[in-house]
Scaffold this motif. Sequence first.
Motif, PDB file in Angstrom:
ATOM      1  N   PRO A 247      40.921  32.014  45.599  1.00 35.70           N
ATOM      2  CA  PRO A 247      42.044  31.878  44.661  1.00 35.70           C
ATOM      3  C   PRO A 247      41.668  30.991  43.473  1.00 35.70           C
ATOM      4  N   HIS A 248      42.147  31.350  42.301  1.00 38.18           N
ATOM      5  CA  HIS A 248      41.927  30.564  41.080  1.00 38.18           C
ATOM      6  C   HIS A 248      43.255  30.425  40.348  1.00 38.18           C
ATOM      7  N   VAL A 249      43.781  29.212  40.329  1.00 41.20           N
ATOM      8  CA  VAL A 249      45.039  28.927  39.645  1.00 41.20           C
ATOM      9  C   VAL A 249      44.705  28.301  38.293  1.00 41.20           C
TER      10      VAL A 249
ATOM     11  N   ARG B 275      50.737  36.841  40.222  1.00 38.14           N
ATOM     12  CA  ARG B 275      51.639  36.121  39.325  1.00 38.14           C
ATOM     13  C   ARG B 275      50.829  35.626  38.138  1.00 38.14           C
ATOM     14  N   ARG B 276      51.530  35.355  37.047  1.00 43.16           N
ATOM     15  CA  ARG B 276      50.859  34.826  35.863  1.00 43.16           C
ATOM     16  C   ARG B 276      50.295  33.455  36.198  1.00 43.16           C
ATOM     17  N   GLY B 277      49.054  33.203  35.773  1.00 41.67           N
ATOM     18  CA  GLY B 277      48.415  31.918  36.052  1.00 41.67           C
ATOM     19  C   GLY B 277      47.699  31.880  37.393  1.00 41.67           C
ATOM     20  N   PHE B 278      47.461  33.035  37.994  1.00 37.66           N
ATOM     21  CA  PHE B 278      46.807  33.069  39.303  1.00 37.66           C
ATOM     22  C   PHE B 278      45.941  34.324  39.425  1.00 37.66           C
ATOM     23  N   ASP B 279      44.632  34.124  39.519  1.00 34.69           N
ATOM     24  CA  ASP B 279      43.692  35.222  39.724  1.00 34.69           C
ATOM     25  C   ASP B 279      43.002  35.047  41.073  1.00 34.69           C
ATOM     26  N   ILE B 280      42.526  36.167  41.601  1.00 37.14           N
ATOM     27  CA  ILE B 280      41.726  36.112  42.818  1.00 37.14           C
ATOM     28  C   ILE B 280      40.338  36.663  42.510  1.00 37.14           C
ATOM     29  N   GLU B 281      39.350  36.010  43.059  1.00 42.93           N
ATOM     30  CA  GLU B 281      37.957  36.439  42.935  1.00 42.93           C
ATOM     31  C   GLU B 281      37.620  37.220  44.195  1.00 42.93           C
ATOM     32  N   ILE B 282      37.098  38.424  44.013  1.00 45.25           N
ATOM     33  CA  ILE B 282      36.885  39.327  45.138  1.00 45.25           C
ATOM     34  C   ILE B 282      35.669  40.208  44.858  1.00 45.25           C
ATOM     35  N   ALA B 283      34.952  40.582  45.902  1.00 45.98           N
ATOM     36  CA  ALA B 283      33.834  41.514  45.751  1.00 45.98           C
ATOM     37  C   ALA B 283      34.394  42.894  45.426  1.00 45.98           C
TER      38      ALA B 283
END
Length: 159
Positions: free
Chosen positions: A21-23, A133-141
Amino acid sequence: MTSPSTPATLALERAGVPFVPHVYEHHETATNFGEEAAAALGLREEQVFKTLVVSVDGALAVAIVPVANRLDLKAIAAAVGGKKASLADPALAEKRTGYVVGGISPVGQRSKIPTVLDASASDYPTIFVSGGRRGFDIEIAPADLLRVTEASTAAIART
């Protein structure tokens, strides 16, 4: 900041799919959510992907393309076996996915929609997509994203 719990993170956890997770701080004045995410997280725009809901011959589909590029509407139509594509009405996109525009994740959507990931995703060991949600990305293969969304890949982005 703690990582939010969203339908996307819950779906990934249920499926046993690893993600990071990246906030980041979302500014209410931002209108290009993908570029905002890339800048806030210090990433190249080619590695951050936006989730777009499109209408192909009247049926919805999801396109996942780098924020550095535009969606090729002819290519997404062809990728899902259709003839003509246009961006879906934002209100319809929100209703069908369960997410707000600017925070639409390809994972954990309210209803199953055919999904296509741009082929350039395979250039990276991990990519970044909205976490729901805005302001939240996920890093995934990319392979994990394909598996959990049952997506196909195609060259659907253009510069």
